[in-house]
Design a protein around this motif. Sequence first.
Motif, PDB file in Angstrom:
ATOM      1  N   ILE A 141       0.802  -1.211   0.000  1.00 13.36           N
ATOM      2  CA  ILE A 141       0.000   0.000   0.000  1.00 13.36           C
ATOM      3  C   ILE A 141       0.838   1.265   0.000  1.00 13.36           C
ATOM      4  CG2 ILE A 141      -1.644   1.320   1.385  1.00 13.36           C
ATOM      5  CD1 ILE A 141      -2.206  -1.802   2.390  1.00 13.36           C
ATOM      6  N   MET A 142       1.733   1.357   0.987  1.00 16.92           N
ATOM      7  CA  MET A 142       2.359   2.650   1.203  1.00 16.92           C
ATOM      8  C   MET A 142       3.393   2.987   0.137  1.00 16.92           C
ATOM      9  SD  MET A 142       0.668   3.540   3.799  1.00 16.92           S
ATOM     10  CE  MET A 142       1.457   5.037   4.298  1.00 16.92           C
ATOM     11  N   GLY A 143       4.222   2.046  -0.194  1.00 18.77           N
ATOM     12  CA  GLY A 143       5.354   2.400  -1.056  1.00 18.77           C
ATOM     13  C   GLY A 143       5.213   1.941  -2.486  1.00 18.77           C
ATOM     14  N   ALA A 144       4.095   1.267  -2.776  1.00 20.41           N
ATOM     15  CA  ALA A 144       3.966   0.640  -4.089  1.00 20.41           C
ATOM     16  C   ALA A 144       3.938   1.667  -5.223  1.00 20.41           C
ATOM     17  CB  ALA A 144       2.695  -0.206  -4.119  1.00 20.41           C
ATOM     18  N   GLY A 145       3.346   2.843  -4.964  1.00 21.61           N
ATOM     19  CA  GLY A 145       3.240   3.835  -6.037  1.00 21.61           C
ATOM     20  C   GLY A 145       4.438   4.763  -6.135  1.00 21.61           C
ATOM     21  N   TYR A 146       5.451   4.574  -5.306  1.00 23.64           N
ATOM     22  CA  TYR A 146       6.612   5.463  -5.334  1.00 23.64           C
ATOM     23  C   TYR A 146       7.418   5.225  -6.616  1.00 23.64           C
ATOM     24  CZ  TYR A 146       6.122   5.989  -0.180  1.00 23.64           C
ATOM     25  OH  TYR A 146       5.686   6.227   1.097  1.00 23.64           O
ATOM     26  N   PRO A 147       8.128   6.254  -7.091  1.00 17.53           N
ATOM     27  CA  PRO A 147       9.073   6.002  -8.190  1.00 17.53           C
ATOM     28  C   PRO A 147      10.102   4.962  -7.744  1.00 17.53           C
ATOM     29  CG  PRO A 147       8.865   8.352  -7.710  1.00 17.53           C
ATOM     30  CD  PRO A 147       8.117   7.633  -6.635  1.00 17.53           C
ATOM     31  N   PRO A 148      10.658   4.174  -8.680  1.00 12.94           N
ATOM     32  CA  PRO A 148      11.626   3.151  -8.288  1.00 12.94           C
ATOM     33  C   PRO A 148      12.787   3.753  -7.502  1.00 12.94           C
ATOM     34  CG  PRO A 148      11.139   3.039 -10.641  1.00 12.94           C
ATOM     35  CD  PRO A 148      10.458   4.250 -10.123  1.00 12.94           C
ATOM     36  N   GLU A 149      13.303   2.998  -6.578  1.00 16.06           N
ATOM     37  CA  GLU A 149      14.435   3.406  -5.727  1.00 16.06           C
ATOM     38  C   GLU A 149      14.229   4.781  -5.093  1.00 16.06           C
ATOM     39  OE1 GLU A 149      16.042   2.562  -9.209  1.00 16.06           O
ATOM     40  OE2 GLU A 149      15.341   0.584  -8.615  1.00 16.06           O
ATOM     41  N   SER A 150      13.048   5.007  -4.561  1.00 11.06           N
ATOM     42  CA  SER A 150      12.799   6.263  -3.840  1.00 11.06           C
ATOM     43  C   SER A 150      13.557   6.255  -2.526  1.00 11.06           C
ATOM     44  CB  SER A 150      11.308   6.400  -3.533  1.00 11.06           C
ATOM     45  OG  SER A 150      10.581   6.564  -4.714  1.00 11.06           O
ATOM     46  N   LYS A 151      13.655   7.449  -1.931  1.00 12.36           N
ATOM     47  CA  LYS A 151      14.298   7.525  -0.611  1.00 12.36           C
ATOM     48  C   LYS A 151      13.240   7.819   0.445  1.00 12.36           C
ATOM     49  CE  LYS A 151      18.917   8.722  -2.052  1.00 12.36           C
ATOM     50  NZ  LYS A 151      19.856   9.820  -2.284  1.00 12.36           N
ATOM     51  N   ILE A 152      13.254   7.000   1.485  1.00 10.32           N
ATOM     52  CA  ILE A 152      12.276   7.136   2.571  1.00 10.32           C
ATOM     53  C   ILE A 152      13.012   7.523   3.852  1.00 10.32           C
ATOM     54  CG2 ILE A 152      10.428   5.994   3.858  1.00 10.32           C
ATOM     55  CD1 ILE A 152      10.152   3.992   1.645  1.00 10.32           C
ATOM     56  N   LEU A 153      12.478   8.505   4.548  1.00  8.40           N
ATOM     57  CA  LEU A 153      13.084   8.952   5.798  1.00  8.40           C
ATOM     58  C   LEU A 153      12.210   8.552   6.982  1.00  8.40           C
ATOM     59  CD1 LEU A 153      15.216  11.211   7.117  1.00  8.40           C
ATOM     60  CD2 LEU A 153      13.136  12.550   7.225  1.00  8.40           C
ATOM     61  N   PRO A 154      12.615   7.531   7.727  1.00  4.75           N
ATOM     62  CA  PRO A 154      11.858   7.227   8.949  1.00  4.75           C
ATOM     63  C   PRO A 154      12.373   8.116  10.081  1.00  4.75           C
ATOM     64  CG  PRO A 154      13.113   5.304   8.147  1.00  4.75           C
ATOM     65  CD  PRO A 154      13.670   6.531   7.506  1.00  4.75           C
ATOM     66  N   PRO A 176      12.259  -0.501   8.269  1.00  4.19           N
ATOM     67  CA  PRO A 176      13.504  -1.230   8.004  1.00  4.19           C
ATOM     68  C   PRO A 176      13.264  -2.591   7.344  1.00  4.19           C
ATOM     69  CG  PRO A 176      13.537  -0.265  10.194  1.00  4.19           C
ATOM     70  CD  PRO A 176      12.140  -0.092   9.679  1.00  4.19           C
ATOM     71  N   TYR A 177      12.027  -3.084   7.398  1.00  9.00           N
ATOM     72  CA  TYR A 177      11.693  -4.333   6.695  1.00  9.00           C
ATOM     73  C   TYR A 177      11.018  -4.033   5.348  1.00  9.00           C
ATOM     74  CZ  TYR A 177      12.275  -6.099  11.449  1.00  9.00           C
ATOM     75  OH  TYR A 177      12.767  -6.379  12.697  1.00  9.00           O
ATOM     76  N   ALA A 178      10.118  -3.041   5.333  1.00 11.64           N
ATOM     77  CA  ALA A 178       9.338  -2.783   4.114  1.00 11.64           C
ATOM     78  C   ALA A 178      10.189  -2.123   3.020  1.00 11.64           C
ATOM     79  CB  ALA A 178       8.122  -1.918   4.443  1.00 11.64           C
ATOM     80  N   ALA A 179      11.068  -1.178   3.394  1.00 11.85           N
ATOM     81  CA  ALA A 179      11.834  -0.447   2.375  1.00 11.85           C
ATOM     82  C   ALA A 179      12.746  -1.373   1.558  1.00 11.85           C
ATOM     83  CB  ALA A 179      12.620   0.693   3.011  1.00 11.85           C
ATOM     84  N   PRO A 180      13.528  -2.257   2.204  1.00 13.27           N
ATOM     85  CA  PRO A 180      14.353  -3.174   1.408  1.00 13.27           C
ATOM     86  C   PRO A 180      13.526  -4.081   0.494  1.00 13.27           C
ATOM     87  CG  PRO A 180      14.998  -3.254   3.718  1.00 13.27           C
ATOM     88  CD  PRO A 180      13.772  -2.410   3.648  1.00 13.27           C
ATOM     89  N   LEU A 181      12.363  -4.456   0.987  1.00 10.90           N
ATOM     90  CA  LEU A 181      11.475  -5.308   0.189  1.00 10.90           C
ATOM     91  C   LEU A 181      11.040  -4.590  -1.089  1.00 10.90           C
ATOM     92  CD1 LEU A 181      10.351  -8.100   0.862  1.00 10.90           C
ATOM     93  CD2 LEU A 181       8.384  -7.004   1.913  1.00 10.90           C
ATOM     94  N   MET A 182      10.823  -3.279  -0.985  1.00 14.92           N
ATOM     95  CA  MET A 182      10.362  -2.493  -2.133  1.00 14.92           C
ATOM     96  C   MET A 182      11.522  -1.968  -2.967  1.00 14.92           C
ATOM     97  SD  MET A 182       7.263  -0.259  -0.420  1.00 14.92           S
ATOM     98  CE  MET A 182       8.132   0.326   1.001  1.00 14.92           C
TER      99      MET A 182
END
Length: 543
Positions: free
Chosen positions: A211-224, A237-243
């Motif tokens: 849901i959250m990261g699926a629509g992001y451009p490829p290799e986006s940068k996420i700041l937790p 830390p689990y979802a970002a590597p998966l995406m």
Amino acid sequence: MLGMMMQRPLLISDILTYAAEAHGRSEIISVRCEGDLHRQSYRETAARAAQLAHALKAEGVDMGDRIATLAWNGHRHVELYYAVSGIGAVIHTINPRLSPEQLLYIIGHAEDKLLFVDLTFVPLIEAVKDHLPEGLRFVIMTDRAHMPDTSLDVLCYEEMLEAQPKQIDWPEFDENTAAGLCYTSGTTGHPKGALYSHRSTVLHALYVSLIMGAGYPPESKILPVVPQFHVNAWGLPYAAPLMGHSLVMPGPALDGPSLFKLMDSEKVFSAWGVPTVWQGLSAEIKAQGRIPEGFSELVVGGSAAPRAMIEAFEKQGVDVQHAWGMTEMSPIGTHGKMPQWVKDEDFKTQVDRKSQQGRRMFGVDLKIVGEDGTRQPHDGEAAGELFVRGNAIVSGYFNNEEASRAAMDAEGWFGTGDIATIDEHGFLNIQDRAKDLVKSGGEWISSIDLENLAMAHPAIATAAVIAMPHPKWDERPVLVAVAEGEETPSLEELHAHMEGEFAKWQLPDDVIWVEEMPLTATGKISKLTLRKTFEDYVLPELR
Ligand code: AMP
């Protein structure tokens, strides 16, 4: 008839192995306690997690052992997430904002074997070292050159890794094996441990990525900005590597100007955190007259996102996603990704929608239950306590039968303590909190514990703690008290009485003396009436 498909366990180590193989060039970029900005790819992260796993084994760490961390968001903390759970041990993330008393309780309750500590938090441990369990060992998360001068008997993180091989065959075990432990404050008494499994963690990561990261451009940068020590940084830390998205880790630098600079230089696409941190960023955006380059999405949760904040970010072109969840839910329950029919509405209607807590994530069932115990319709009107069910939601608390029993209803749903409505489109609206807690800067303060301590003061007959709105901290505790006699001690005197059992930031901002407490029909203090009475109250700091 059963299907004929392979039974492969859902294991956390597979996430990192996958990321290293399929998204090997995506990165973890970390602001470190040493003061530098460090970069490493998922490929390098997998190699270092393998080294750490070997090092843990060499230190005698076994399946089921609890390995604690007191650390900011950063690459070493991510390595720990994967290495510790990868060998079947349990990563226990400790919140450094707890009082020394709670910190000691948690370490004792979890029976931690090793404690990994960021440089910032060494003094915290030194201060309580005489009360720590015997046999607990410490690892400082730095290299030899930056090792602090400390009276603790410590190991050095980078030295532990040095001679270890960069490959590992991650062991296979039952997917229901415990993987992570995170304590959350109760309304009273000691914090309670949510014990995540490999299966729940992998499924939650999949749901979030869906849901959250699926629509992001490829290799986006996420700041937790949401800390790894508080509900696993919402699972990023689990979802970002998966995406295949990169993680930008702010370390200890959480003020507005530092966040702006980091987001701007790294072109962060999406930033996640509690409302309090976004107040700081907002101020910096105002000062600079622009948003950080590339900044497109803000995920805000942990407390209700104020409408004014949503409006301000939206007006600058940042898509605000309001999410709701709990430590006990791994943590995400609902999210604010909008359907097209909402996006087609005018600005005001969209902000109305975004002020609600969004719709449920797959894998999370919601029900609302009225005061009479009956299930309420999802019509946007009927309010009740929100209960949840799902395969990344706790079934009880770690080694705490009493709290486990109290948390679940007869049908096996978990009671959130939030009062909510759900409408016919599935939008959740959190209206109130049934649990007696104040949430300040994303962290809990137990009203009941504060009240009990206040009432132990000889000058206080009855006391109630209520949450008052604060523009930066969302809520601050205020003590309402009835005096025992003539004497009405000052706030400073009451603080002196309460210090030690609570962290400083947990102490009330004000004391209001009243003649008598309003009571409910059952003779309890009516916080509802108190909240109404002091509707126009303004905290001393804001007057
Ligand atoms: P924690 O376990 O510390 O993450 O806290 C979970 C609790 O925070 C929930 O049960 C709510 O009371 C509150 N909370 C989290 N997100 C929101 C939100 N978006 N709006 C209102 N309250 C929230």
